[in-house]
Design a protein around this motif. Structure first.
Motif, PDB file in Angstrom:
ATOM      1  N   MET A 136     -38.116  53.389   0.483  1.00 56.35           N
ATOM      2  CA  MET A 136     -38.170  53.913  -1.024  1.00 56.35           C
ATOM      3  C   MET A 136     -39.602  53.893  -1.486  1.00 56.35           C
ATOM      4  O   MET A 136     -39.797  54.956  -2.165  1.00 56.35           O
ATOM      5  N   LYS A 137     -40.428  52.908  -1.385  1.00 55.35           N
ATOM      6  CA  LYS A 137     -41.706  52.835  -1.710  1.00 55.35           C
ATOM      7  C   LYS A 137     -42.498  54.029  -1.218  1.00 55.35           C
ATOM      8  O   LYS A 137     -43.157  54.920  -1.983  1.00 55.35           O
ATOM      9  N   GLU A 138     -42.344  54.459   0.002  1.00 59.63           N
ATOM     10  CA  GLU A 138     -42.943  55.429   0.695  1.00 59.63           C
ATOM     11  C   GLU A 138     -42.467  57.034  -0.103  1.00 59.63           C
ATOM     12  O   GLU A 138     -43.111  57.869  -0.323  1.00 59.63           O
ATOM     13  N   GLN A 139     -41.328  57.003  -0.654  1.00 61.30           N
ATOM     14  CA  GLN A 139     -40.739  58.251  -1.278  1.00 61.30           C
ATOM     15  C   GLN A 139     -41.244  58.031  -2.688  1.00 61.30           C
ATOM     16  O   GLN A 139     -40.900  58.970  -3.521  1.00 61.30           O
ATOM     17  N   GLY A 140     -42.098  57.177  -3.264  1.00 64.34           N
ATOM     18  CA  GLY A 140     -42.608  57.059  -4.507  1.00 64.34           C
ATOM     19  C   GLY A 140     -41.643  56.442  -5.571  1.00 64.34           C
ATOM     20  O   GLY A 140     -42.123  56.413  -6.626  1.00 64.34           O
ATOM     21  N   TYR A 141     -40.643  55.635  -5.091  1.00 64.30           N
ATOM     22  CA  TYR A 141     -39.841  54.858  -6.118  1.00 64.30           C
ATOM     23  C   TYR A 141     -40.519  53.633  -6.411  1.00 64.30           C
ATOM     24  O   TYR A 141     -41.032  52.838  -5.528  1.00 64.30           O
ATOM     25  N   GLY A 142     -40.322  53.311  -7.650  1.00 65.42           N
ATOM     26  CA  GLY A 142     -40.639  51.634  -8.239  1.00 65.42           C
ATOM     27  C   GLY A 142     -39.372  51.282  -8.619  1.00 65.42           C
ATOM     28  O   GLY A 142     -38.326  51.693  -8.060  1.00 65.42           O
ATOM     29  N   PHE A 143     -39.471  50.004  -8.977  1.00 65.60           N
ATOM     30  CA  PHE A 143     -38.286  49.125  -8.949  1.00 65.60           C
ATOM     31  C   PHE A 143     -38.062  48.332 -10.261  1.00 65.60           C
ATOM     32  O   PHE A 143     -39.088  47.861 -10.767  1.00 65.60           O
ATOM     33  N   GLY A 144     -36.955  48.824 -11.151  1.00 66.20           N
ATOM     34  CA  GLY A 144     -36.939  48.134 -12.216  1.00 66.20           C
ATOM     35  C   GLY A 144     -35.465  47.254 -12.483  1.00 66.20           C
ATOM     36  O   GLY A 144     -35.105  46.933 -11.332  1.00 66.20           O
ATOM     37  N   PHE A 145     -35.167  47.023 -13.737  1.00 68.49           N
ATOM     38  CA  PHE A 145     -34.077  46.478 -13.918  1.00 68.49           C
ATOM     39  C   PHE A 145     -33.142  47.603 -14.793  1.00 68.49           C
ATOM     40  O   PHE A 145     -33.523  48.414 -15.577  1.00 68.49           O
ATOM     41  N   PRO A 146     -31.721  47.251 -14.682  1.00 72.16           N
ATOM     42  CA  PRO A 146     -30.852  48.116 -15.418  1.00 72.16           C
ATOM     43  C   PRO A 146     -31.407  48.024 -17.100  1.00 72.16           C
ATOM     44  O   PRO A 146     -31.548  46.989 -17.453  1.00 72.16           O
ATOM     45  N   GLN A 147     -31.211  49.222 -17.670  1.00 75.74           N
ATOM     46  CA  GLN A 147     -31.434  49.029 -19.192  1.00 75.74           C
ATOM     47  C   GLN A 147     -30.452  48.020 -19.977  1.00 75.74           C
ATOM     48  O   GLN A 147     -29.278  47.931 -19.613  1.00 75.74           O
ATOM     49  N   ARG A 148     -31.276  47.234 -20.592  1.00 78.81           N
ATOM     50  CA  ARG A 148     -30.243  46.404 -21.505  1.00 78.81           C
ATOM     51  C   ARG A 148     -29.876  46.866 -22.870  1.00 78.81           C
ATOM     52  O   ARG A 148     -28.879  46.698 -23.695  1.00 78.81           O
TER      53      ARG A 148
END
Length: 250
Positions: A238-250
């Protein structure tokens, strides 16, 4: 324990998740001088206002994913999942079953200490929740919330995920009234089917490429070595594909 099918109302109506405008907060729950009286016993401070629609989008701008982990905590598999997440510097939402959290408060505290978020996944993991009376839904959701928060030692449960995606307008509003955003998914790893690590990896890679941000895995409900191995492959990919990681919006 029954394993969840695809979330019932994610695809097609991701922002509303079945609609509904009920403002009831559950049997026995009524505002009283700035607090909320709940069937689990005692008063709680009134939680902040939360959107009752089912969320999938990330709170992180740009190309981002939300990793979600269901059905724990489990004394064998939750520590292994936590280790993989730590190795990849990824935060996740752990959707916990109330009695499991009560039985393993040390694991709940480890999840919180590592910077992950908590999610209510009910007491009994009943995938027919949406067909049950409102009193039953209230007890399942609010009792689990209390078990998880008690085990966490003060951290709040920020999300509610219905087992098998069995949301109802009532349960979504109830969760929101108690500070929990209803949480969906739109990438199902199908790890509960245990068809092999490669099958899990292929499923997630294919569905993530379609622009779906919230990915479902499991750390409970059975033997999860395939999930752990799949995460070891998928998170770096996922990181290699350029994705970052967050949390679902509140």
């Amino acid at each position: 324990m029954p394993q969840p099918p695809h979330e019932r109302d994610v695809r097609g109506t991701p922002s509303t998740g079945g609609g509904g405008t009920s403002r009831r907060s559950g049997p026995g729950c009524a505002p009283r001088k700035g607090t909320v009286r709940c069937p689990t016993g005692g008063d709680r401070s009134a939680p902040p206002k939360v959107d009752p629609s089912i969320v999938h989008s990330s709170d992180r701008p740009g190309k981002s994913l939300n990793i979600t982990i269901d059905d724990g905590p489990d004394p064998v598999w939750t520590p292994k999942v936590l280790e993989v997440l730590k190795e990849n510097d990824v935060k996740a939402v752990f959707c916990m079953i109330g009695p499991h959290a009560k039985a393993h408060p040390d694991l709940v505290k480890k999840v919180v200490a590592a910077g992950h978020k908590l999610c209510d996944h009910t007491v009994s993991h009943n995938t027919a929740m949406d067909k049950k009376p409102e009193g039953y839904q209230s007890e399942q959701i609010l009792d689990a919330q209390k078990m998880i928060e008690d085990a966490a030692g003060g951290a709040k449960v920020e999300y509610y995920r219905a087992p098998g995606g069995a949301f109802s307008p009532y349960s979504r509003q109830l969760a929101a009234d108690h500070g929990m955003r209803p949480l969906g998914w739109n990438v199902d790893s199908k790890d509960f089917e245990r068809k092999g690590t490669n099958a899990i990896v292929r499923t997630v890679e294919n569905e993530v490429r379609e622009g779906r941000p919230t990915v479902l895995f499991h750390d409970g409900g059975g033997e999860r070595s395939q999930t752990v191995d799949a995460l070891k492959e998928l998170l770096p990919w996922m990181k290699e594909q350029g994705y970052g990681f967050g949390f679902p919006q509140r």
